[in-house]
Design a protein around this motif. Structure first.
Motif, PDB file in Angstrom:
ATOM      1  N   LYS A 152       0.729  -1.166   0.083  1.00 35.72           N
ATOM      2  CA  LYS A 152       0.020  -0.025   0.100  1.00 35.72           C
ATOM      3  C   LYS A 152       0.705   1.258  -0.031  1.00 35.72           C
ATOM      4  O   LYS A 152       0.334   2.337   0.402  1.00 35.72           O
ATOM      5  CB  LYS A 152      -0.964   0.106   1.089  1.00 35.72           C
ATOM      6  CG  LYS A 152      -1.798  -1.258   1.510  1.00 35.72           C
ATOM      7  CD  LYS A 152      -2.769  -1.371   0.129  1.00 35.72           C
ATOM      8  CE  LYS A 152      -3.720  -2.633   0.395  1.00 35.72           C
ATOM      9  NZ  LYS A 152      -4.072  -3.304  -0.593  1.00 35.72           N
ATOM     10  N   THR A 186       2.941   8.397  -9.871  1.00 30.54           N
ATOM     11  CA  THR A 186       2.435   7.819 -11.206  1.00 30.54           C
ATOM     12  C   THR A 186       3.292   8.209 -12.438  1.00 30.54           C
ATOM     13  O   THR A 186       3.264   7.358 -13.308  1.00 30.54           O
ATOM     14  CB  THR A 186       0.976   8.537 -11.402  1.00 30.54           C
ATOM     15  OG1 THR A 186       1.011   9.787 -11.395  1.00 30.54           O
ATOM     16  CG2 THR A 186      -0.047   7.822 -10.609  1.00 30.54           C
ATOM     17  N   GLU A 243       2.471   4.375  -1.558  1.00 33.10           N
ATOM     18  CA  GLU A 243       1.975   5.103  -2.698  1.00 33.10           C
ATOM     19  C   GLU A 243       3.254   5.246  -3.661  1.00 33.10           C
ATOM     20  O   GLU A 243       4.138   5.893  -3.258  1.00 33.10           O
ATOM     21  CB  GLU A 243       1.693   6.425  -2.337  1.00 33.10           C
ATOM     22  CG  GLU A 243       0.302   6.569  -1.790  1.00 33.10           C
ATOM     23  CD  GLU A 243      -0.948   6.339  -2.672  1.00 33.10           C
ATOM     24  OE1 GLU A 243      -0.849   6.618  -3.972  1.00 33.10           O
ATOM     25  OE2 GLU A 243      -1.751   5.550  -2.317  1.00 33.10           O
TER      26      GLU A 243
END
Length: 183
Positions: free
Chosen positions: A122, A127, A124
């Protein structure tokens, strides 16, 4: 200590199985699960208590081995007796089962790796760093043959899983670099 083994139905050890499952660090994959469900189950008994259980598939593959923690000091001896008494030819052990994995690694067995499993931690991931040189996407029907070619019988019901959007691919050019399964 004097232990003995007794064949039983899976339902007879359901509570012990639930204890076992609660000790695992991650789920067992569906490939192994099918072998477990089709195994013959045995209790590991000490006096009048069930100390654990094990399961053997097709009289050849040890698919489960569990002992309650109070019996760990006897685990190596019990494990060797299971292998000897049941003519086990192969051991199918998930990496999420520390006791079973440790016992299987104690002896100098030939190891054939099938797959590695991990759980998303989990964290992050920015992107802008994802998929730089490839494309991650839900698998489409045209991917089924390539997935089956790479995975052989490891992933069952490939077409159905693609239809249910449970399989993902990572492709660079025409090369399949990775496959993900949503559980």
């Amino acid at each position: 200590m004097s232990f003995y083994f007794q064949e039983c139905k899976q339902g007879d050890v359901e509570k012990v199985i639930q204890k076992y499952v609660s000790t695992l660090s991650s789920p067992i994959d569906s490939f192994l699960e099918e072998h477990i469900l089709n195994s013959t189950f045995y209790t590991i008994n000490y006096n009048s208590e069930v100390a654990g259980y094990f399961a053997v598939h097709s009289n050849r593959y040890l698919t489960q081995f569990y002992l309650g923690s109070s019996y760990y000091n006897e685990s190596q001896e019990i494990f060797k007796n299971v292998l000897r008494d049941h003519s086990v030819q192969s051991i199918m052990v998930p990496t999420c089962d520390e006791l079973f994995l440790s016992l299987a690694l104690d002896d100098d067995y030939k190891i054939e790796k099938q797959a590695y499993f991990f759980q998303d931690n989990k964290v992050e991931i920015p992107t802008e760093k994802l998929y730089k040189d490839g494309e991650f996407k839900a698998a489409v029907p045209n991917d089924a043959s390539k997935i089956t070619e790479v995975c052989q019988d490891f992933i069952d019901k490939v077409e159905q899983r693609i239809e249910n959007r449970e399989i993902f691919t990572f492709i660079k050019g025409n090369i399949l670099l990775g496959i993900g399964i949503e559980l």
